[in-house]
Design an enzyme around this catalytic site. Structure first.
Site, mmCIF file in Angstrom:
data_model
loop_
_atom_site.group_PDB
_atom_site.id
_atom_site.type_symbol
_atom_site.label_atom_id
_atom_site.label_comp_id
_atom_site.label_asym_id
_atom_site.label_seq_id
_atom_site.Cartn_x
_atom_site.Cartn_y
_atom_site.Cartn_z
ATOM 1 N N ASP A 354 -31.381 -34.713 4.640
ATOM 2 C CA ASP A 354 -32.789 -34.499 4.297
ATOM 3 C C ASP A 354 -33.122 -35.170 2.962
ATOM 4 O O ASP A 354 -32.561 -34.823 1.915
ATOM 5 C CB ASP A 354 -33.039 -32.975 4.240
ATOM 6 N N ASP A 417 -42.980 -31.518 8.290
ATOM 7 C CA ASP A 417 -42.609 -30.282 8.982
ATOM 8 C C ASP A 417 -43.736 -29.839 9.914
ATOM 9 O O ASP A 417 -44.905 -29.916 9.555
ATOM 10 C CB ASP A 417 -42.317 -29.170 7.973
HETATM 11 C C1 GLA Z 1 -37.576 -30.089 4.522
HETATM 12 C C2 GLA Z 1 -37.230 -30.348 5.980
HETATM 13 C C3 GLA Z 1 -37.174 -29.044 6.737
HETATM 14 C C4 GLA Z 1 -36.153 -28.108 6.085
HETATM 15 C C5 GLA Z 1 -36.472 -27.919 4.619
HETATM 16 C C6 GLA Z 1 -35.352 -27.180 3.901
HETATM 17 O O1 GLA Z 1 -38.869 -29.581 4.412
HETATM 18 O O2 GLA Z 1 -38.166 -31.221 6.549
HETATM 19 O O3 GLA Z 1 -36.854 -29.255 8.091
HETATM 20 O O4 GLA Z 1 -34.865 -28.639 6.251
HETATM 21 O O5 GLA Z 1 -36.643 -29.171 3.962
HETATM 22 O O6 GLA Z 1 -35.587 -27.035 2.539
#
Ligand code: GLA
Length: 598
Positions: A354, A417
């Protein structure tokens, strides 16, 4: 006596919309209401997609107004205003462009109980969807803002039969020399006896799990056989030993939405147990994935991985190429090689990488700067003597779908997200899905567009209707998206399980051809997705975006087909018949039908 009630006098908090809040006697921006240079003292300013449900209780007789795009939309916005009463369409403005004079509305409401005022963008995207209902008045008693009618949580998928049935992917990839693990997904009354024919040297079956390791590259077709007191089922599984993993989209669970950073070892174990006990694993859900969480919550990762593997499941982990993860925990920056080795030693089968704070250490902003950290981790994971599926999470930056397969990525997030904002007129998963759907050409075996998790069931603050849950699952299945349930595994209910565990819907997702559905047509009220399947049939999803029940039709011509075709309802698992030129059905508010056309 004719009593007049202004729309702008009503409580506008119930007006759901795409940006900011509805305003009384003002445009959504707070400026005066203005359409084609003319200013209006009275009216409501909103923003597409906008939906306002009103209870008239038969007491209003007429609605008059004028509608148009607010001048703030600067020649960009195009909108469609529609009014529905008791399920019927009463008014359709057609496509209105900014700068176009207001269009009059005059609707006879006699006898109408429930009214919906809607504004949708007309394909230009939601930017500048500044919409004005001006000089808007009801004749009769005062309408009461209300919400959309509550739908029953209808269970559509028949329970699996007591006879054995083999489910899950028809094909699985592995690399030579690495540990192999495949839990055979099978439903039916227990006890079940499983057997595998033609298992190549190096692999063995223990209960319902194939383990071992293949030394030689090649394609091995094995026959899976499951028997119980009621019958026997047989099916082929192709094991492809080569360079490519994730030959079908990964299936499993991820803990982020249900637990956030509070997730601990016990939650992961409970999730693994629930994957098995709920029957999800018998439908192919395999990965039990940890997301962003403090290491302190996990006293011993190796033992946790063993626990998960002992159930025939796989273990996923999370880190960032940045110094910190998105939750501010230590990332892998400058520890990449050490961490990759560590994951392999623990027994990690899936890594989500990520982006998060990588911004702070990036040398520049070129495409190569975006690729570099992922190229590095891709190489490191390939060096491990373990099959680790590599999930890129950087929200679709630098056209990740173009280069991710080349650096060893198996799936990549295409958007931010999914979230699910409570006040949207349409839940956020539609927006994510339509963005992801446009990238269909980039998906294929071993390389999948990832639109984020399935926020179904009890899942943080997410609350979507039963129809929306069917639509969500259908979209992800048709788009050949990784299917990661994001809800709380301890709070699985029969409705959610039923949505997650329809083996025909899962088979569409896991189809060997690995094609992602394409958009066949799309308008403000509906859209259609079509996914070609290995068997030569086409899976088609018909989606209703509107507030009312609509007839939606797909014609064979739109699918490039001619001649009569057999249609099967995949949610209900029933044959619908043979149709000459197309198929049409009634679909409820935000609902879906998924059919296969053969
Ligand atoms: C980002 C990712 C999510 C999750 C969060 C965790 O927003 O896109 O899917 O993994 O971080 O902090």
């Amino acid at each position: 006596m004719s009593n007049l009630v202004w729309l702008d006098e009503l409580d506008l908090r119930g007006m759901k919309q795409g940006w900011l809040e509805a305003r009384s006697c003002r445009a959504v921006t707070g400026n005066p209401l203005r359409i084609a240079g003319r200013e209006y003292a009275r009216g409501v300013g909103t923003h597409a997609r906008s939906v306002y449900w009103l209870d008239l209780a038969g007491g209003a007789t007429r609605f008059t107004a004028a509608v148009g795009v607010d001048d703030a939309a600067e020649g960009v916005g195009t909108l469609i205003f529609k009014i529905y009463g008791d399920g019927r369409r009463f008014f359709d403005s057609g496509v209105l462009k900014s700068g176009q004079p207001a269009v009059p509305v005059d609707v006879d409401l006699r006898g109408v109980q429930k009214l919906v005022l809607t504004v949708n963008d007309a394909g230009g995207g939601v930017r500048f969807g500044h919409a004005n209902w001006v000089d808007a008045q009801f004749t009769g008693t005062r309408p009461q803002p209300t919400s959309a009618p509550v739908e029953p949580a209808e269970i559509r998928t028949p329970n699996p039969p007591a006879t054995p049935r083999l489910n899950g992917p028809p094909i699985v990839g592995c690399r030579p020399g690495n540990p192999f693990l495949y839990r055979i997904p099978c439903t039916g009354a227990r006890p079940l006896k499983l057997a595998v024919e033609n298992l190549p040297a190096g692999l063995k079956l223990e209960a319902n799990v194939i383990t071992g390791s293949l030394a030689e590259r090649g394609e091995y077709v094995v026959t899976l056989r499951a028997g119980n007191s009621l019958g026997v089922a047989e099916r082929q599984l192709k094991i492809v030993c080569g360079d490519t993993l994730a030959l079908t989209p990964p299936l499993g669970w991820n803990g982020w939405y249900a637990h956030g950073v509070k997730i601990a070892d016990a939650d992961m174990r409970a999730a693994a147990d629930a994957l098995v006990n709920s029957g999800m694993a018998d439908h192919g859900y395999t990965y039990c994935n940890l997301d962003d969480a403090p290491a302190a919550n996990f006293p011993d990762m190796k033992t946790l991985a063993d626990y998960i593997h002992a159930r025939g499941l796989k273990f996923g982990c999370y880190t960032s190429p940045g110094p910190q993860t998105c939750a501010g925990l230590p990332g892998s920056y400058q520890h990449e090689a050490e961490h990759a080795r560590q994951y392999a030693a623990w027994g990690v089968d899936f890594l989500k990488y990520d982006f998060c704070t990588y911004w702070n250490v990036m040398p520049g902003k070129s495409t190569e700067d975006f690729i570099a950290p992922y190229r590095q981790m891709g190489r490191l994971l390939r060096e491990q003597l373990r099959d680790i599926v590599f999930n890129l999470c950087q929200y679709g930056m630098a056209n990740v779908w173009e280069w991710a397969p080349g650096i060893g990525g198996h799936c990549w997030r295409t958007t931010g997200d999914v979230g699910l904002e409570p006040n949207a007129a349409l839940p956020g998963f539609y927006k994510v899905a339509l963005a992801n759907a446009a990238l269909a050409e980039h998906a294929g075996p071993g390389r999948w567009n990832d639109p984020d998790y399935l926020l179904l069931g009890v899942c943080g603050d997410a609350h979507i209707t039963p129809n929306e849950q069917y639509s969500y699952m259908s979209l992800w299945a048709l788009m050949a998206a990784p299917l990661f349930f994001g809800g709380d595994m301890r709070k699985l209910d029969p409705f959610t399980l039923n949505i997650l565990c329809n083996h025909e819907i899962i088979a569409v997702n896991q189809d060997e051809l690995g094609r992602q559905a394409r958009i066949v047509r799309q308008c403000d009220e509906e859209f259609i997705l079509a996914k070609p399947l290995a068997a030569g049939s086409i899976a088609v999803g018909l989606f209703n975006l509107s507030e009312v029940v609509l007839p939606i039709r797909v014609s064979w011509e739109q699918l490039g087909l001619t001649g009569p075709r057999r249609v099967r309802d995949l949610w209900r698992q029933t044959e619908l018949g043979v149709f000459a030129t197309g198929w049409e059905t009634m679909i409820g508010r935000h609902g879906v039908a998924v059919v296969s056309i053969t």
